[in-house]
Design a protein around this motif. Structure first.
Motif, PDB file in Angstrom:
ATOM      1  N   ALA A 153     -50.125 -20.726 -25.910  1.00  0.00           N
ATOM      2  CA  ALA A 153     -48.937 -20.334 -25.085  1.00  0.00           C
ATOM      3  C   ALA A 153     -49.214 -18.645 -24.934  1.00  0.00           C
ATOM      4  O   ALA A 153     -49.581 -18.091 -26.091  1.00  0.00           O
ATOM      5  CB  ALA A 153     -47.738 -20.277 -25.617  1.00  0.00           C
ATOM      6  N   TYR A 154     -48.654 -18.063 -23.823  1.00  0.00           N
ATOM      7  CA  TYR A 154     -48.721 -16.557 -24.038  1.00  0.00           C
ATOM      8  C   TYR A 154     -47.498 -16.038 -23.029  1.00  0.00           C
ATOM      9  O   TYR A 154     -47.088 -17.003 -22.235  1.00  0.00           O
ATOM     10  CB  TYR A 154     -50.001 -15.934 -23.713  1.00  0.00           C
ATOM     11  N   LEU A 155     -47.035 -14.958 -23.088  1.00  0.00           N
ATOM     12  CA  LEU A 155     -45.926 -14.240 -22.338  1.00  0.00           C
ATOM     13  C   LEU A 155     -46.975 -13.161 -21.663  1.00  0.00           C
ATOM     14  O   LEU A 155     -47.304 -12.299 -22.217  1.00  0.00           O
ATOM     15  CB  LEU A 155     -44.862 -13.413 -23.039  1.00  0.00           C
ATOM     16  N   ASP A 156     -46.556 -13.197 -20.170  1.00  0.00           N
ATOM     17  CA  ASP A 156     -47.652 -12.207 -19.484  1.00  0.00           C
ATOM     18  C   ASP A 156     -46.542 -10.938 -19.292  1.00  0.00           C
ATOM     19  O   ASP A 156     -45.612 -11.062 -18.690  1.00  0.00           O
ATOM     20  CB  ASP A 156     -47.883 -12.870 -18.129  1.00  0.00           C
ATOM     21  N   THR A 157     -47.051 -10.075 -19.676  1.00  0.00           N
ATOM     22  CA  THR A 157     -46.214  -8.510 -19.565  1.00  0.00           C
ATOM     23  C   THR A 157     -47.213  -7.787 -18.839  1.00  0.00           C
ATOM     24  O   THR A 157     -46.950  -6.534 -18.727  1.00  0.00           O
ATOM     25  CB  THR A 157     -46.077  -7.941 -21.107  1.00  0.00           C
ATOM     26  N   SER A 158     -48.211  -8.195 -18.298  1.00  0.00           N
ATOM     27  CA  SER A 158     -49.153  -7.199 -17.302  1.00  0.00           C
ATOM     28  C   SER A 158     -48.420  -6.668 -15.953  1.00  0.00           C
ATOM     29  O   SER A 158     -47.362  -7.415 -15.560  1.00  0.00           O
ATOM     30  CB  SER A 158     -50.360  -8.073 -16.971  1.00  0.00           C
ATOM     31  N   THR A 159     -48.685  -5.593 -15.518  1.00  0.00           N
ATOM     32  CA  THR A 159     -48.015  -4.952 -14.333  1.00  0.00           C
ATOM     33  C   THR A 159     -48.199  -5.834 -12.965  1.00  0.00           C
ATOM     34  O   THR A 159     -47.220  -5.819 -12.300  1.00  0.00           O
ATOM     35  CB  THR A 159     -48.111  -3.656 -14.256  1.00  0.00           C
ATOM     36  N   ASN A 160     -49.281  -6.443 -12.877  1.00  0.00           N
ATOM     37  CA  ASN A 160     -49.601  -6.984 -11.606  1.00  0.00           C
ATOM     38  C   ASN A 160     -49.503  -8.586 -11.781  1.00  0.00           C
ATOM     39  O   ASN A 160     -50.066  -9.365 -11.170  1.00  0.00           O
ATOM     40  CB  ASN A 160     -50.989  -6.765 -11.359  1.00  0.00           C
ATOM     41  N   ARG A 161     -48.879  -9.216 -13.146  1.00  0.00           N
ATOM     42  CA  ARG A 161     -48.851 -10.433 -13.231  1.00  0.00           C
ATOM     43  C   ARG A 161     -50.281 -11.251 -13.192  1.00  0.00           C
ATOM     44  O   ARG A 161     -50.482 -12.413 -12.600  1.00  0.00           O
ATOM     45  CB  ARG A 161     -47.930 -11.391 -11.914  1.00  0.00           C
TER      46      ARG A 161
END
Length: 209
Positions: A153-161
């Motif tokens: 599992a991960y949490l996407d915190t990137s600016t462009n998803r």
């Protein structure tokens, strides 16, 4: 401490197991205590009985990530809401021992749990943190690594998803695998093209006789 920080509790717990690989590191009370990180007070409450309880919560949290990763937004929210109802917390303002330049506490929001056991306390914080992350960034920011057979599992915190992998290691491994697959495909196409050309030449030669 920012409330979104607590979402990492959910990720840490879910990733103690790699179902596809048949790996599970959540096998002792020490492993349970390690999940609390710097929260030593809460970790000391853990007993051997929490190992089984933690595994149960882990499965339910993974189900949230699986629903989100599969595009079932409503199911992800419903599953998370059931955890929030079962494991409630009380938001409180805390200052701890940190002081600013004027000698005043650095006030911040803190999630106070009132657990009957270590699992209840951890589950409450993990579920609330994940809920804050989901409502702040969107359900599609909860993902499972695409580098098979990982599925962490991960949490996407990137600016462009754009995040698709749980770590740089998995991203590199997936890119290398994709590159090798492309090379094999190119080689197969080249070989097939060569065979077709050779067959055409032989057919042409036979027609001239």
């Amino acid at each position: 401490m920012e409330l979104a920080y607590y979402s990492d509790y959910a990720v840490r717990l879910v990733n103690t197991e790699e179902p596809v690989r048949g790996k599970d590191t959540l096998t002792s009370v020490e492993a349970v205590r390690d999940l609390f990180g710097g929260n030593s007070t809460a970790a000391r409450r853990a007993t051997d009985a929490d190992v089984t309880r933690f595994r149960g919560v882990r499965g339910r949290l993974r189900a949230v990530f699986e629903a989100a990763d599969g595009g079932d937004e409503t199911l992800a929210v419903d599953l998370l809401n059931s955890l929030l109802l079962e494991f409630p917390v009380s938001p409180q303002i805390a200052g701890h021992d940190f002081r600013d330049d004027d000698g005043r506490p650095l006030w911040h929001m803190h999630l106070a749990d009132h657990p009957s056991n270590a699992t209840a306390g951890f589950a409450a914080i993990a579920a609330m943190g994940l809920a804050f992350h989901l409502t702040e960034y969107g359900v599609d920011r909860l993902g499972l690594c695409e580098a098979a057979p990982c599925r962490n599992a991960y949490l996407d915190t990137s600016t462009n998803r754009s995040r698709r992998y749980c770590s740089d290691r998995c991203a590199t491994r997936a890119n290398v695998a994709a590159y090798r697959a492309r090379k094999r495909l190119e080689a197969d196409r080249s070989e097939n093209t060569g065979r077709t050309a050779d067959t055409s030449q032989r057919a042409s030669a036979n027609g001239e006789r």
